[in-house]
Design an enzyme around this catalytic site. Sequence first.
Site, short mmCIF file in Angstrom:
data_model
loop_
_atom_site.label_atom_id
_atom_site.label_comp_id
_atom_site.label_asym_id
_atom_site.label_seq_id
_atom_site.Cartn_x
_atom_site.Cartn_y
_atom_site.Cartn_z
N GLY A 1 0.88 -1.06 -0.05
CA GLY A 1 0.11 -0.03 0.17
C GLY A 1 0.88 1.14 -0.08
N MET B 1 1.08 7.66 3.32
CA MET B 1 1.45 7.02 4.55
C MET B 1 2.23 6.00 4.23
SD MET B 1 0.67 9.01 7.15
CE MET B 1 0.73 7.90 8.66
N ASN C 1 2.09 -2.30 -4.39
CA ASN C 1 1.08 -1.47 -4.40
C ASN C 1 -0.03 -2.33 -5.40
OD1 ASN C 1 -0.49 1.02 -3.30
ND2 ASN C 1 -1.12 0.66 -5.49
N VAL D 1 -3.13 0.26 4.11
CA VAL D 1 -4.46 0.58 3.32
C VAL D 1 -5.59 1.25 4.05
CG1 VAL D 1 -4.03 -1.34 1.33
CG2 VAL D 1 -5.56 -1.71 3.67
N SER E 1 1.01 7.68 14.49
CA SER E 1 0.43 8.88 14.48
C SER E 1 1.34 10.01 14.18
CB SER E 1 0.01 9.38 15.68
OG SER E 1 -0.79 10.65 15.77
N LYS F 1 -4.59 4.05 19.97
CA LYS F 1 -4.76 5.24 18.80
C LYS F 1 -6.00 5.81 18.89
CE LYS F 1 -2.80 7.66 15.42
NZ LYS F 1 -4.10 7.93 14.67
N ARG G 1 -37.10 7.06 39.65
CA ARG G 1 -37.32 5.63 38.99
C ARG G 1 -37.91 4.87 39.98
NH1 ARG G 1 -32.71 3.06 38.94
NH2 ARG G 1 -33.14 1.91 37.17
N HIS H 1 -38.09 0.67 40.52
CA HIS H 1 -36.78 -0.01 40.15
C HIS H 1 -35.84 0.07 41.55
CE1 HIS H 1 -37.46 0.38 35.88
NE2 HIS H 1 -37.86 1.48 36.08
C1 6PG Z 1 -2.52 11.37 13.57
C2 6PG Z 1 -4.19 11.78 13.17
C3 6PG Z 1 -4.56 11.03 11.93
C4 6PG Z 1 -5.73 11.58 11.04
C5 6PG Z 1 -6.98 11.74 11.94
C6 6PG Z 1 -7.90 12.89 11.34
O1 6PG Z 1 -2.94 10.65 14.76
O2 6PG Z 1 -1.98 11.40 12.76
O3 6PG Z 1 -5.03 11.38 13.97
O4 6PG Z 1 -4.90 9.70 12.21
O5 6PG Z 1 -5.41 13.00 10.86
O6 6PG Z 1 -7.68 10.50 11.77
O7 6PG Z 1 -9.18 12.41 11.86
P1 6PG Z 1 -10.46 12.98 11.39
O8 6PG Z 1 -10.46 13.13 9.81
O9 6PG Z 1 -11.67 12.37 11.79
O10 6PG Z 1 -10.46 14.50 11.94
#
Ligand code: 6PG
Length: 477
Positions: free
Chosen positions: A10, A14, A33, A75, A129, A183, A445, A451
């Site tokens: 992929g 990223m 890919n 992916v 991230s 995450k 309740r 309840h």
């Molecule tokens: C990261 C970001 C990454 C992405 C988000 C954006 O840690 O690098 O969080 O994962 O930019 O998913 O999320 P939204 O599109 O939901 O705002």
Amino acid sequence: MTRARFGVMGLAVMGANLARNVASHGLPVAVYNRTAARTEKFMAEHGGEGDFTPAHSVAELVAAVEKPRAILVMVKAGPPVDEAIQEIAPHLEKGDILIDGGNSFFGDTRRRCAELEARGLSFLGSGVSGGEEAALKGPSIMPGGSEAAYRQVEDVLTTIAAKFDGAPCCTFIGADGAGHYVKMVHNGIEYADIQLIAESYDFLQQALGLGATEQAAIFQEWNRGDLDSYLIQITAEVLAKQDAATGKPLVDLIRDEAAQKGTGKWTSQSALDLGIPLTAITEAVFARFLSAQKEERVNASRQLRGPRGSRNREEGLVDAVRDALYASKVVAYAQGYEQMTAAAAEYGWKLDLGAISSIWRAGCIIRARFLDRIKDAYGEHPDLPNLLLAPYFRDAVGSAQDAWRRVVSLSVELGVPVPAFSSALAYYDGYRRERTPANLIQGLRDYFGAHTYGRVDRPGAFHTRWAQDGSEILVED
Ligand code: 6PG
């Protein structure tokens, strides 16, 4: 032919950047890919940066990587991950390791771990991230799944991870879906951080009449203090940016409809399942939903009256907003960490919240100076029930609270919506209450549904015949 140490399946941005990151450390990488044109483009643009082997089929990819193979799947989250696994798994051998580095739902990761384990393969669901830039130069990495498999790829992952004071921002998080869970919470906190920044910007604009350029300087200043973080830093940059075509601040020309890919919503859904009051993150998700109802809002703006209050020129309000932002941020993190503790108990993970804080100090979107304080707080008290009870944060929020209350009450007076500021404050006030009005909830309740309720003075479950003779019966000892 030299066998590659690592494979990447992929090559969207990223995947491509992570492959380049691995190769930049002198490790040979095989890349594949599904659309061959993308592999060719990758080789044309980056082939000279390192020892890359382009593969034109999954069989070729698998053949190019040394055993036990470590192949990163990058992916789109959801069905494409299952499709990629179905495609590659038949070519793999016992002991090979697949790593899913996308924003997969942790429940899917739990299922995939079990499925692949049953086939003798290892699976790591890993949060990555920091966006494209960090993927290339050093992301924060949150791997979960098989610990034995992690130990085999630890050298590669820690090498490509961001470093904070020389320490890699990568650590084994826990079994099956733990890495993707953590995450997900990271992203939920990211939503809250962004919402709190947006509320600060709105208040400074609506209540104090400060434009984007003036605010850019304020955020830059805040970034030199306790709020020092990547998101505050880029807020200053976004606010300072002028539109080339009109000469106006670009932010004023951006449509006010927030998008979302779902990780914030998952965080809130999981909090509901676990029974955790995750108010700040959830308000951030709701605020994005409300922002997306643009047409309805435009219509309502012409019909619904607001208060008559006008701009406020009181002294010290800019600093008060800074304090409100800081205190609300502490609450958002306290709630997110409480959720991780609850998830660990529910799913049988051993989450080290201090170590998680450590790997969030660099590389990721929520990187911030104050994560060092959180790391210390959990280092001193690994079983801390709530971050608000750590002495440093207890005192910091205690000193910020007057300013926080002032900003929330002024917002209410002026009709400026601050859902994350105000819900965080309500949580703080609710959490520090020895006795809540839930006694009345229980009474009601019991009245309409029998309840039952507990009494403060005796054990047992009681029911009162409220509308009959008013007598109380002990239902259960
Ligand atoms: C990261 C970001 C990454 C992405 C988000 C954006 O840690 O690098 O969080 O994962 O930019 O998913 O999320 P939204 O599109 O939901 O705002």
